[in-house]
Design a protein around this motif. Structure first.
Motif, mmCIF file in Angstrom:
data_model
loop_
_atom_site.group_PDB
_atom_site.id
_atom_site.type_symbol
_atom_site.label_atom_id
_atom_site.label_comp_id
_atom_site.label_asym_id
_atom_site.label_seq_id
_atom_site.Cartn_x
_atom_site.Cartn_y
_atom_site.Cartn_z
ATOM 1 N N GLY A 116 -12.938 128.254 66.621
ATOM 2 C CA GLY A 116 -12.097 128.361 68.107
ATOM 3 C C GLY A 116 -13.048 128.200 69.015
ATOM 4 N N ILE A 117 -13.810 127.029 70.035
ATOM 5 C CA ILE A 117 -14.324 128.342 71.458
ATOM 6 C C ILE A 117 -14.640 129.066 72.838
ATOM 7 N N LEU A 118 -12.870 129.427 72.068
ATOM 8 C CA LEU A 118 -12.339 130.730 73.424
ATOM 9 C C LEU A 118 -12.233 131.879 72.561
ATOM 10 N N GLU A 119 -12.648 132.354 71.143
ATOM 11 C CA GLU A 119 -12.924 133.443 69.972
ATOM 12 C C GLU A 119 -14.180 134.040 70.192
ATOM 13 N N SER A 120 -14.774 133.096 70.178
ATOM 14 C CA SER A 120 -16.642 133.483 70.067
ATOM 15 C C SER A 120 -17.440 132.522 70.931
ATOM 16 N N PRO A 121 -18.467 132.842 72.014
ATOM 17 C CA PRO A 121 -18.965 132.413 72.662
ATOM 18 C C PRO A 121 -20.023 131.921 71.154
ATOM 19 N N PHE A 122 -20.406 132.609 70.262
ATOM 20 C CA PHE A 122 -21.358 131.768 69.185
ATOM 21 C C PHE A 122 -20.295 130.997 68.412
ATOM 22 N N VAL A 123 -21.463 129.831 67.620
ATOM 23 C CA VAL A 123 -20.226 129.002 66.934
ATOM 24 C C VAL A 123 -20.657 129.397 65.053
ATOM 25 N N PHE A 124 -21.545 130.248 65.092
ATOM 26 C CA PHE A 124 -20.961 131.454 64.221
ATOM 27 C C PHE A 124 -21.184 132.675 63.964
ATOM 28 N N PRO A 125 -19.739 133.083 64.433
ATOM 29 C CA PRO A 125 -19.770 133.922 64.862
ATOM 30 C C PRO A 125 -19.307 135.141 63.695
ATOM 31 N N THR A 126 -19.604 136.731 64.107
ATOM 32 C CA THR A 126 -19.043 137.779 62.952
ATOM 33 C C THR A 126 -17.976 137.970 63.051
ATOM 34 N N ILE A 127 -17.055 137.995 62.868
ATOM 35 C CA ILE A 127 -16.536 138.948 61.983
ATOM 36 C C ILE A 127 -15.069 139.324 62.972
ATOM 37 N N SER A 128 -16.260 140.743 63.922
ATOM 38 C CA SER A 128 -16.058 141.231 65.471
ATOM 39 C C SER A 128 -15.551 140.367 66.822
ATOM 40 N N LYS A 129 -16.237 138.691 65.989
ATOM 41 C CA LYS A 129 -16.520 137.411 67.176
ATOM 42 C C LYS A 129 -17.382 138.923 68.103
ATOM 43 N N GLU A 130 -17.795 139.542 68.287
ATOM 44 C CA GLU A 130 -18.733 139.635 69.361
ATOM 45 C C GLU A 130 -20.382 139.513 68.902
ATOM 46 N N GLY A 131 -20.360 139.463 67.773
ATOM 47 C CA GLY A 131 -21.756 138.970 67.813
ATOM 48 C C GLY A 131 -21.922 137.611 66.775
ATOM 49 N N HIS A 132 -23.278 137.305 66.148
ATOM 50 C CA HIS A 132 -23.148 136.112 65.569
ATOM 51 C C HIS A 132 -23.860 135.706 64.034
ATOM 52 N N ILE A 133 -23.785 135.504 62.774
ATOM 53 C CA ILE A 133 -24.769 135.505 61.764
ATOM 54 C C ILE A 133 -26.242 135.904 62.816
ATOM 55 N N HIS A 134 -26.473 136.404 61.323
ATOM 56 C CA HIS A 134 -27.696 137.459 61.304
ATOM 57 C C HIS A 134 -28.590 135.867 60.727
ATOM 58 N N ARG A 135 -29.825 136.111 61.331
ATOM 59 C CA ARG A 135 -30.321 134.210 60.497
ATOM 60 C C ARG A 135 -30.784 134.954 59.021
ATOM 61 N N ASP A 136 -31.269 135.817 58.742
ATOM 62 C CA ASP A 136 -31.440 136.395 57.429
ATOM 63 C C ASP A 136 -30.499 136.090 56.471
ATOM 64 N N THR A 137 -29.309 136.071 57.153
ATOM 65 C CA THR A 137 -27.916 135.144 56.303
ATOM 66 C C THR A 137 -28.200 134.100 55.320
ATOM 67 N N LEU A 138 -28.878 133.639 56.266
ATOM 68 C CA LEU A 138 -29.197 132.213 55.686
ATOM 69 C C LEU A 138 -29.912 132.229 54.579
ATOM 70 N N SER A 139 -31.311 132.424 54.913
ATOM 71 C CA SER A 139 -32.417 133.093 53.947
ATOM 72 C C SER A 139 -31.455 134.049 52.441
ATOM 73 N N LYS A 140 -30.662 134.641 53.036
ATOM 74 C CA LYS A 140 -30.188 135.137 51.514
ATOM 75 C C LYS A 140 -29.603 134.248 50.947
#
Length: 419
Positions: free
Chosen positions: A306-330
């Protein structure tokens, strides 16, 4: 200008000064502003007496220690400080301690509006390679030989693939920028980083001599690309990480932009992803035409989070941030028990796209897709300054739509995208 003292003291005169019940001071002379305080304990400490209008201020120097810090050394330091004053500089010596210069350097980066990731990268570099060695040193104490010793510890000549020459280059640039205020204030007389690049081999030449392909790992064979896509399809991994990887492959932008994608920049109806200049490496806005496959991935992500829960397309569990680019590399490194580790990188998908476009150039030309359209999709900035100054749109959005849909169809023909 310094006054001429009536009497000039030398080491033997300082040694002869006897302690009293209270601290007292004696003019050392040459310059007359140089004084020494004699303490009841017997300690003798030099200072520089300066006036600002009617106010007098004592700037502490160092203790007199025979053979370690003599009168001649105190005179030299006093004269250096008087030169700084005469040129309009400041004598706040704490200001020129490396760790304080470093904090000012970081603060200035924020004021310049540099990207958060750029500042974080600078912090990481300095905290790992510079602050542990120079943090508590005064700028004047940082010498060429000191820096060379530190950089020699960074250089890994026995590892041709990662000799850390790029790290040394970035560390030198950061060190020079940190010390720049002290140099401009004439607190230090020269830049101690000058000539350091000549102490280490040229990175390109080093790789050639050791037969190392320094390019980021990327897949260029159709069979390998197909195999990777199928492995990704079957992979048991976090759903949104898998979607992010698919989006990275399809949109071929930089990994950091994929990880930090925001809903406010994406128009699913118009099938357009517009990344503002401040979030782009080259500080130029990027408009990505979304293929039908990319839209499908984004809609699936939208439905789940949902768009309203987080401003990010790929949010973290807290919804306050986004996944790190290194997550993709890992995730790529671990894909199918590490099968692709060292063979492909998230950034390498851009090279894959460029290679596939080159191989299929005749077909793309028939579709009206030339080199400019491909370079625009990659957000590459031209090296021709005149061309860049007059060039407003490298390709129309319609051409971008054709190119990105063609690429999505090509990848889907190798292995269907199933979200």
């Amino acid at each position: 200008m310094s006054r001429v003292a009536r009497k000039i003291l030398f080491d033997k005169d300082i040694r002869a000064l006897k302690p009293k019940e209270k601290r007292y001071r004696v003019v050392v002379g040459n310059p007359s502003e140089l004084i020494v305080f004699v303490y009841p304990s017997g300690i003798k400490s030099f200072a520089l007496r300066v006036r600002n209008g009617k106010r007098e201020k004592n700037i502490p120097l160092k203790r007199f220690r025979q053979g370690i810090y003599s009168v001649s050394e105190a005179r030299k330091e006093a004269i250096d400080k008087l030169k700084v004053i005469a040129s309009g500089g400041e004598l706040d010596t704490q200001k020129y301690v490396f760790k304080n210069l470093y904090e000012s350097f970081i603060t200035q980066k924020h004021k310049k509006g540099q990207a958060t990731s750029t500042i974080a990268s600078a912090r990481s570099l300095c905290e790992k390679h510079l602050l542990p060695y120079f943090g508590n040193l005064d700028a004047r104490e940082i010498k060429y030989s000191n820096i060379l010793s530190v950089f020699n510890k960074i250089f890994d000549k026995d590892n041709p693939k990662t000799p850390k020459l790029e790290t040394i280059k970035r560390a030198k640039i950061a060190l020079r920028a940190i010390l720049a205020p002290a140099l401009k204030d004439r607190y230090i007389e020269y830049d101690p980083t000058i000539g350091l690049e000549k102490e280490f081999p040229n990175l390109k030449r080093f790789h050639i001599e050791h037969d190392v392909d320094s390019r980021l790992a990327a897949l260029t064979k159709e069979s390998d690309i197909q195999e990777l896509l199928c492995d990704l399809q079957e992979a048991d991994m976090d759903t949104q990480v898998k979607r992010a990887l698919y989006l990275q492959i399809l949109c071929i932008n930089r990994p950091a932009n994929t990880a930090s994608a925001k809903w406010q920049h994406i128009d699913l109806e118009s099938r357009l992803w517009s990344i503002p200049a401040k979030e782009m490496k080259m500080r130029e806005p990027l408009h990505i035409a979304l293929s039908s496959y990319a839209v499908k991935i984004l809609k699936a992500q939208q439905a789940e989070f949902g768009i309203l829960e987080s401003p990010f397309v790929f949010p973290t569990i807290s919804k306050e941030g986004h996944i790190h680019r290194d997550t993709l590399s890992k995730a790529l490194r671990r894909l199918n028990k590490g099968k692709w580790n060292g063979r492909v990188t998230t950034h390498g998908f851009r090279a894959t796209f460029r290679t596939i476009c080159s191989i299929n150039e005749p077909e793309l030309l028939q579709l009206g897709i030339g080199n400019n359209v491909i370079e625009s999709a990659l957000a590459h900035k031209t090296n021709n300054a005149i061309q860049y100054a007059y060039e407003r749109e490298k390709s129309t959005l319609k051409q971008q739509e054709v190119l990105m849909q063609w690429y999505g169809d090509y990848l889907n023909s190798l292995c269907s995208f199933k979200i």
